[in-house]
Design a protein around this motif. Sequence first.
Motif, short mmCIF file in Angstrom:
data_model
loop_
_atom_site.label_atom_id
_atom_site.label_comp_id
_atom_site.label_asym_id
_atom_site.label_seq_id
_atom_site.Cartn_x
_atom_site.Cartn_y
_atom_site.Cartn_z
N GLN A 1 0.68 -1.31 0.09
CA GLN A 1 0.03 -0.11 -0.16
C GLN A 1 0.84 1.06 0.16
O GLN A 1 0.62 2.17 -0.69
CB GLN A 1 -0.99 -0.14 1.03
CG GLN A 1 -1.99 1.21 1.00
CD GLN A 1 -2.87 1.09 -0.15
OE1 GLN A 1 -3.32 0.14 -0.50
NE2 GLN A 1 -2.88 2.32 -0.81
N ARG B 1 2.18 1.49 -3.53
CA ARG B 1 1.35 2.06 -4.45
C ARG B 1 0.98 3.55 -4.12
O ARG B 1 0.49 4.32 -5.03
CB ARG B 1 -0.50 1.36 -4.14
CG ARG B 1 -0.20 0.10 -4.82
CD ARG B 1 -1.56 -0.40 -4.88
NE ARG B 1 -2.01 -1.32 -3.44
CZ ARG B 1 -1.72 -2.35 -2.95
NH1 ARG B 1 -1.03 -3.13 -3.75
NH2 ARG B 1 -2.07 -2.73 -1.94
N ASP B 2 1.06 4.16 -2.80
CA ASP B 2 0.87 5.43 -2.62
C ASP B 2 1.94 6.32 -2.96
O ASP B 2 2.15 7.46 -2.53
CB ASP B 2 0.55 5.64 -1.15
CG ASP B 2 -0.79 5.09 -0.60
OD1 ASP B 2 -1.64 4.73 -1.62
OD2 ASP B 2 -1.01 4.72 0.42
#
Length: 135
Positions: free
Chosen positions: A41, A44-45
């Motif tokens: 995550q 992805r950020d």
Amino acid sequence: MPVIELLATLPSFLIYLMVALMLLAVFLIVYTRLTQHPEWQLIRDGNVAAATALSGAMLGFALPLASAIAHSVSLRDMVLWAGVALLVQWGAYLTARKLLPGQPSRIEHGDMAAAVTTAAIALTAGLLNAACMTY
């Protein structure tokens, strides 16, 4: 030498490659579940620190995996040494956490110093591990 003879080992190559890719996937699944921050995550950020630390761990695993492929006497032997490589990388991660107070949250917050140090510890462990697998 005819091409047919040169391709005689292609099936073994493909089997080792597929097993190695599966072992890498297993490593990434296990490693990211054992760490205290959500790497995928964060990546992805756009968290470069998380990408750097995970890349170091992945390369730190791939180095001894490559050595195990080159030196193993069988597929089973390679898989066994891949398990050792995973354990060494877990130890490298725990070492980084000990040396860098607050390491998981530092990486979550994009601290590149913590990420580069974590990656360097993982790569160093992987390189030494690979060298030790040249039995």
